[in-house]
Design a protein around this motif. Structure first.
Motif, PDB file in Angstrom:
ATOM      1  N   SER A  15     -42.035  20.736 -46.045  1.00 15.00           N
ATOM      2  CA  SER A  15     -40.622  21.090 -45.900  1.00 15.00           C
ATOM      3  C   SER A  15     -39.755  20.351 -46.916  1.00 15.00           C
ATOM      4  O   SER A  15     -38.900  20.953 -47.561  1.00 15.00           O
ATOM      5  N   PHE A  16     -39.987  19.039 -47.038  1.00 14.37           N
ATOM      6  CA  PHE A  16     -39.145  18.248 -47.938  1.00 14.37           C
ATOM      7  C   PHE A  16     -39.356  18.668 -49.394  1.00 14.37           C
ATOM      8  O   PHE A  16     -38.400  18.870 -50.128  1.00 14.37           O
ATOM      9  N   MET A  81     -29.965  28.658 -46.493  1.00 11.27           N
ATOM     10  CA  MET A  81     -29.133  27.693 -45.770  1.00 11.27           C
ATOM     11  C   MET A  81     -28.116  27.045 -46.697  1.00 11.27           C
ATOM     12  O   MET A  81     -26.992  26.755 -46.306  1.00 11.27           O
TER      13      MET A  81
ATOM     14  N   LEU B   2     -18.204  25.682 -47.133  1.00 11.58           N
ATOM     15  CA  LEU B   2     -19.134  26.675 -46.606  1.00 11.58           C
ATOM     16  C   LEU B   2     -19.292  26.500 -45.097  1.00 11.58           C
ATOM     17  O   LEU B   2     -19.276  27.466 -44.342  1.00 11.58           O
ATOM     18  N   PHE B 125     -24.248  37.631 -44.487  1.00  7.24           N
ATOM     19  CA  PHE B 125     -25.117  36.759 -43.690  1.00  7.24           C
ATOM     20  C   PHE B 125     -24.817  35.287 -43.950  1.00  7.24           C
ATOM     21  O   PHE B 125     -24.559  34.520 -43.029  1.00  7.24           O
ATOM     22  N   VAL B 126     -24.824  34.908 -45.223  1.00  9.48           N
ATOM     23  CA  VAL B 126     -24.739  33.486 -45.585  1.00  9.48           C
ATOM     24  C   VAL B 126     -23.391  32.865 -45.210  1.00  9.48           C
ATOM     25  O   VAL B 126     -23.321  31.759 -44.710  1.00  9.48           O
ATOM     26  N   PRO B 131     -26.590  27.017 -40.782  1.00  9.72           N
ATOM     27  CA  PRO B 131     -28.028  26.753 -40.842  1.00  9.72           C
ATOM     28  C   PRO B 131     -28.623  26.391 -39.482  1.00  9.72           C
ATOM     29  O   PRO B 131     -29.706  26.861 -39.132  1.00  9.72           O
ATOM     30  N   VAL B 135     -31.712  28.421 -37.622  1.00 11.06           N
ATOM     31  CA  VAL B 135     -33.025  27.866 -37.293  1.00 11.06           C
ATOM     32  C   VAL B 135     -33.258  27.889 -35.781  1.00 11.06           C
ATOM     33  O   VAL B 135     -34.335  28.251 -35.305  1.00 11.06           O
ATOM     34  N   MET B 152     -37.836  21.809 -41.207  1.00  5.47           N
ATOM     35  CA  MET B 152     -36.925  22.412 -42.171  1.00  5.47           C
ATOM     36  C   MET B 152     -35.531  21.809 -42.071  1.00  5.47           C
ATOM     37  O   MET B 152     -34.876  21.541 -43.071  1.00  5.47           O
ATOM     38  N   ALA B 154     -34.719  18.858 -40.885  1.00  5.90           N
ATOM     39  CA  ALA B 154     -34.735  17.485 -41.382  1.00  5.90           C
ATOM     40  C   ALA B 154     -34.661  17.481 -42.901  1.00  5.90           C
ATOM     41  O   ALA B 154     -33.908  16.707 -43.504  1.00  5.90           O
ATOM     42  N   TYR B 156     -33.428  19.818 -44.777  1.00  6.44           N
ATOM     43  CA  TYR B 156     -32.117  20.304 -45.193  1.00  6.44           C
ATOM     44  C   TYR B 156     -31.071  19.188 -45.128  1.00  6.44           C
ATOM     45  O   TYR B 156     -30.211  19.063 -45.999  1.00  6.44           O
TER      46      TYR B 156
END
Lengths: 197, 252
Positions: A15-16, A81, B2, B125-126, B131, B135, B152, B154, B156
């Motif tokens: 992930s990272f 994201m 954002l 969407f964005v 986020p 998730v 993911m 973490a 981010y």
């Protein structure tokens, strides 16, 4: 025989790495769009390999089934994201590119991670990207020669930017010792011990 | 900025992320079969209007984000004019003895607009989905394994630190007299320590997760519940109507 399933540590490390690469993907998109806008999709094809870095790097490090697919999906997810303006295309491409790279590693039973295999995975990734874009953006409406030329530039890019550059980068990363608890790091330490004995 | 947009109290922001994701893929799929100009144009205008009104996104920002895509879309036009699959018969004018046909311009504009439709739906969407809610809904509704979802998130959350780490590496280089700016050839000298830092941080995060009892199982209580609400019915109904009118009716 080491455990071949992805554990929590594998997943978090993937992930990272993929998140960092996802940010770079996003910056690369801006560059790619400029190149595509000026030189057309053929020139843009030479940029394509960069977006296959996450599956190549992560699969090479972890050497387990699913690593490549997961890496590309997470990289795509990070792009979304972080606010990618092409979120939809990014997610579709993330899936197809990751799947293609994963298939190559599966064909070698997740045992061979030499340069030719990594380059092949990179090329499979850009080939999948080509097919996806062919359908999404209606490439069938262009002259065959242009489309073939685009495919060739993308394949070259996949082999060099993803396969070769990805391996060269990861090999440099192994020397720092942070990957010692992963398949690649263990192999590197074993080779070093053999050399000193 | 954002984040402020994504959590605004507007209709689109309250729609379930999985539904927005599903609608995004549906539009992508439907657009594949469209080669005229009017339908992509209608979808583009409608989407911009919906994001501006139902998502309360400033129109100026929206158009500013779409502008680079206009350039990207324009590349489809000239490529179609210069290298068409089949040159049209209605020649409008010549550029350096090369005939420019109306049909090819039409196809090019259609493909260019298609790229912009993709961009506008992606923005829908964005710009309206945070986020965390994305998730969380993927874990709760689409069976994403929790270890991947939380991993993911973490990762981010780690991203903002990257800039700081980069500055540290740059200063470390400088202090060793390696020059102020690294050359493109020396990209590894920046990239390797940066990624090594990320891997170390990741291992520590994984350890922390495990030591706090995270085992990746689905049987856990959650602070954020992502359930379907009344809004989602409205969104789905509106979306089905939109798809029917634009894509399904012209076919029959």
């Amino acid at each position: 025989m080491p455990n071949k399933r992805l554990n929590l540590r594998d997943i978090v490390v993937i992930s990272f790495i993929s998140a960092v690469l996802g940010v770079l993907y996003l910056l690369w998109v801006l560059l790619g769009q400029m190149v595509t806008g000026i030189f057309g999709p053929v020139g843009g094809g030479l940029m394509a390999g960069f977006w296959i870095l996450a599956p190549v790097v992560c699969a090479y490090i972890v050497q387990k089934p699913g690593a490549a697919m997961l890496a590309e999906l997470i990289a795509a997810g990070t792009e979304v994201m972080a606010g990618s303006v092409s979120a939809g295309a990014v997610l579709v491409l993330g899936f197809t590119q990751g799947l293609a790279a994963e298939i190559i590693f599966a064909l070698f039973f997740y045992r061979v991670f030499r340069l030719p295999v990594l380059m092949l995975a990179g090329m499979a990734g850009t080939f999948a990207a080509f097919l996806t874009q062919y359908v999404l953006y209606g490439f069938s409406q262009y002259a065959g020669s242009v489309v073939v030329f685009m495919l060739i530039t993308m394949l070259i890019s996949g082999a060099l930017l993803a396969g070769w550059a990805g391996k060269s980068f990861t090999d440099a990363l192994v020397k720092t010792g942070v990957l010692d608890r992963f398949a690649l790091g263990r192999q590197y330490r074993l080779e070093q011990q053999r050399d000193t004995v | 900025m954002l984040e402020e947009l994504q959590t605004r109290n507007a209709f689109l922001q309250h729609v379930h992320p999985t539904l927005k994701l599903l609608s995004l893929f549906t539009v992508f799929f439907c657009m594949i079969f469209v080669y005229d100009i009017w339908r992509p144009l209608a979808v583009l205008l409608l989407t911009v209007a919906v994001v501006a009104f139902l998502g309360k996104v400033p129109l100026k920002l929206l158009l500013g984000l779409l502008l680079p895509f206009a350039l990207f879309g324009f590349s489809f036009v000239w490529l179609q004019v210069v290298f068409p699959e089949e040159r049209g018969s209605t020649v409008l004018f010549y550029v350096f003895h090369m005939p420019v046909a109306l049909e090819n311009i039409q196809t090019g504009v259609s493909l260019g607009l298609r790229a912009m439709v993709y961009a506008s739906w992606s923005l829908l969407f964005v710009l309206t989905t945070s986020p965390v809610s994305l998730v969380m809904s993927l874990i709760q509704k689409w069976h994403m394994p929790p270890s991947i979802g939380y991993g993911m998130m973490a990762a981010y959350r780690f991203l903002p630190q990257l800039r700081e780490e980069l500055a540290v590496i740059r200063r470390a280089r400088q202090i060793r007299g390696m020059g102020k700016k690294p050359k493109v050839r020396e990209w590894k000298e920046m990239a390797v320590p940066l990624m090594a830092g990320a891997v170390r941080k990741a291992e520590r995060t994984a350890l922390a997760m495990e030591s706090k009892g995270f085992d990746g199982s689905r049987q856990r209580t959650r602070y954020v519940q992502m359930n379907y609400k009344k809004m989602d019915v409205w969104f789905t109904a509106g979306f089905i109507l939109f798809i029917t009118v634009i894509f399904l009716l012209p076919m029959s």
